[in-house]
Design a protein around this motif. Structure first.
Motif, PDB file in Angstrom:
ATOM      1  N   ILE A 112     -10.674  -9.173   1.360  1.00 44.84           N
ATOM      2  CA  ILE A 112      -9.349  -9.300   0.594  1.00 44.84           C
ATOM      3  C   ILE A 112      -8.247  -8.208   1.236  1.00 44.84           C
ATOM      4  O   ILE A 112      -8.879  -6.914   1.738  1.00 44.84           O
ATOM      5  CB  ILE A 112      -9.643  -8.706  -0.906  1.00 44.84           C
ATOM      6  CG1 ILE A 112     -10.606  -9.670  -1.684  1.00 44.84           C
ATOM      7  CG2 ILE A 112      -8.354  -8.427  -1.725  1.00 44.84           C
ATOM      8  CD1 ILE A 112     -11.210  -9.077  -2.852  1.00 44.84           C
ATOM      9  N   ILE A 113      -7.266  -8.807   1.475  1.00 39.69           N
ATOM     10  CA  ILE A 113      -6.184  -8.006   2.245  1.00 39.69           C
ATOM     11  C   ILE A 113      -5.145  -7.486   1.347  1.00 39.69           C
ATOM     12  O   ILE A 113      -4.607  -8.618   0.503  1.00 39.69           O
ATOM     13  CB  ILE A 113      -5.691  -8.731   3.549  1.00 39.69           C
ATOM     14  CG1 ILE A 113      -6.687  -9.347   4.287  1.00 39.69           C
ATOM     15  CG2 ILE A 113      -4.789  -7.927   4.199  1.00 39.69           C
ATOM     16  CD1 ILE A 113      -6.307 -10.414   5.522  1.00 39.69           C
ATOM     17  N   GLU A 114      -4.586  -6.254   1.542  1.00 37.07           N
ATOM     18  CA  GLU A 114      -3.665  -5.819   0.668  1.00 37.07           C
ATOM     19  C   GLU A 114      -2.312  -6.090   1.495  1.00 37.07           C
ATOM     20  O   GLU A 114      -2.079  -5.430   2.715  1.00 37.07           O
ATOM     21  CB  GLU A 114      -3.774  -4.436   0.150  1.00 37.07           C
ATOM     22  CG  GLU A 114      -2.775  -4.022  -0.747  1.00 37.07           C
ATOM     23  CD  GLU A 114      -2.804  -2.403  -1.371  1.00 37.07           C
ATOM     24  OE1 GLU A 114      -2.989  -2.423  -2.662  1.00 37.07           O
ATOM     25  OE2 GLU A 114      -2.822  -1.520  -0.333  1.00 37.07           O
ATOM     26  N   VAL A 115      -1.355  -6.578   0.948  1.00 35.98           N
ATOM     27  CA  VAL A 115      -0.076  -6.979   1.728  1.00 35.98           C
ATOM     28  C   VAL A 115       0.767  -6.662   1.301  1.00 35.98           C
ATOM     29  O   VAL A 115       1.304  -6.800   0.044  1.00 35.98           O
ATOM     30  CB  VAL A 115      -0.031  -8.422   2.069  1.00 35.98           C
ATOM     31  CG1 VAL A 115       1.426  -8.958   3.025  1.00 35.98           C
ATOM     32  CG2 VAL A 115      -1.236  -8.915   2.869  1.00 35.98           C
ATOM     33  N   LYS A 116       1.891  -5.727   1.872  1.00 36.22           N
ATOM     34  CA  LYS A 116       3.179  -5.279   1.135  1.00 36.22           C
ATOM     35  C   LYS A 116       4.155  -6.549   1.175  1.00 36.22           C
ATOM     36  O   LYS A 116       4.264  -7.181   1.680  1.00 36.22           O
ATOM     37  CB  LYS A 116       3.883  -4.271   2.181  1.00 36.22           C
ATOM     38  CG  LYS A 116       2.966  -2.839   1.890  1.00 36.22           C
ATOM     39  CD  LYS A 116       3.673  -1.812   3.125  1.00 36.22           C
ATOM     40  CE  LYS A 116       2.945  -0.621   2.765  1.00 36.22           C
ATOM     41  NZ  LYS A 116       3.586   0.584   3.717  1.00 36.22           N
ATOM     42  N   LYS A 117       4.854  -6.279  -0.110  1.00 39.24           N
ATOM     43  CA  LYS A 117       5.975  -7.596  -0.312  1.00 39.24           C
ATOM     44  C   LYS A 117       7.028  -7.749   0.813  1.00 39.24           C
ATOM     45  O   LYS A 117       7.010  -8.849   1.155  1.00 39.24           O
ATOM     46  CB  LYS A 117       6.723  -7.162  -1.552  1.00 39.24           C
ATOM     47  CG  LYS A 117       7.573  -8.300  -2.273  1.00 39.24           C
ATOM     48  CD  LYS A 117       8.397  -7.992  -3.233  1.00 39.24           C
ATOM     49  CE  LYS A 117       9.285  -9.109  -3.546  1.00 39.24           C
ATOM     50  NZ  LYS A 117      10.014  -9.022  -4.661  1.00 39.24           N
ATOM     51  N   ASP A 118       7.535  -6.716   1.414  1.00 35.50           N
ATOM     52  CA  ASP A 118       8.441  -6.734   2.205  1.00 35.50           C
ATOM     53  C   ASP A 118       7.680  -7.532   3.486  1.00 35.50           C
ATOM     54  O   ASP A 118       8.382  -8.420   4.197  1.00 35.50           O
ATOM     55  CB  ASP A 118       9.022  -5.613   2.714  1.00 35.50           C
ATOM     56  CG  ASP A 118       8.271  -4.597   3.410  1.00 35.50           C
ATOM     57  OD1 ASP A 118       7.015  -4.811   2.859  1.00 35.50           O
ATOM     58  OD2 ASP A 118       8.619  -3.644   4.058  1.00 35.50           O
ATOM     59  N   GLU A 119       6.635  -7.513   3.809  1.00 35.23           N
ATOM     60  CA  GLU A 119       6.004  -8.040   5.098  1.00 35.23           C
ATOM     61  C   GLU A 119       5.620  -9.513   4.689  1.00 35.23           C
ATOM     62  O   GLU A 119       5.504 -10.319   5.503  1.00 35.23           O
ATOM     63  CB  GLU A 119       4.648  -7.364   5.193  1.00 35.23           C
ATOM     64  CG  GLU A 119       4.819  -5.899   5.974  1.00 35.23           C
ATOM     65  CD  GLU A 119       3.740  -5.206   6.391  1.00 35.23           C
ATOM     66  OE1 GLU A 119       2.547  -5.913   5.925  1.00 35.23           O
ATOM     67  OE2 GLU A 119       3.823  -4.262   6.792  1.00 35.23           O
ATOM     68  N   MET A 120       5.208  -9.854   3.417  1.00 35.72           N
ATOM     69  CA  MET A 120       4.768 -11.156   2.821  1.00 35.72           C
ATOM     70  C   MET A 120       6.027 -11.864   2.737  1.00 35.72           C
ATOM     71  O   MET A 120       5.757 -13.238   2.804  1.00 35.72           O
ATOM     72  CB  MET A 120       3.986 -10.844   1.734  1.00 35.72           C
ATOM     73  CG  MET A 120       3.259 -12.172   1.221  1.00 35.72           C
ATOM     74  SD  MET A 120       1.964 -11.845  -0.247  1.00 35.72           S
ATOM     75  CE  MET A 120       1.771 -13.506  -0.442  1.00 35.72           C
TER      76      MET A 120
END
Length: 131
Positions: A16-24
């Motif tokens: 499970i990877i936590e991705v920041k919204k701006d990167e996604m």
């Protein structure tokens, strides 16, 4: 679509990877109204990553629309049709046949979903571990 984020949970099979919204969401117009700042992306653990690693992962942009329709709409339609046809004959028969048809459909969806997971075109995986 590629995602860059930090691993927050890892097992032998998946991560499970936590991705920041701006990167996604750089290219996604639908996310402008989102309130979340981070998202969790689940991928296969094909690079033996550990919690805390920063990774670049790939997830398919388009899941087959037909598969989504089959999993979501067909069981509902099937339930309504079978229940409404057999309700007039016998209430219990309508309920039993509806439940049986949903069990059969669920087993088909699980089988088809497992086949779809094996197809690398529709599965997500880790591209690389970043420093």
């Amino acid at each position: 679509m590629t995602h860059i984020g930090n691993v927050i949970k890892a097992s032998d099979k998946q991560v499970i990877i936590e991705v920041k919204k701006d990167e996604m969401c750089n290219t996604c117009a639908d996310c402008k109204g989102c309130l979340k700042r981070t998202y969790e992306v689940i991928t296969a653990n094909n690079k033996n990553v550990k919690v805390g690693d920063r990774v670049k992962a790939y997830t398919p942009d388009n899941m087959p629309v037909l598969y989504i329709f089959l999993v979501a709409m067909i069981p509902i339609i099937l339930l309504i049709v079978i229940y409404s046809v057999f309700y007039k004959i016998n209430l219990l028969l309508g309920i039993v046949l509806s439940v049986v048809s949903l069990i059969i459909w669920l087993s088909f969806a699980i089988y088809f979903g497992n086949k779809l997971k094996k197809n690398s075109k529709y599965s997500s995986y880790i591209l690389e571990i970043l420093k």
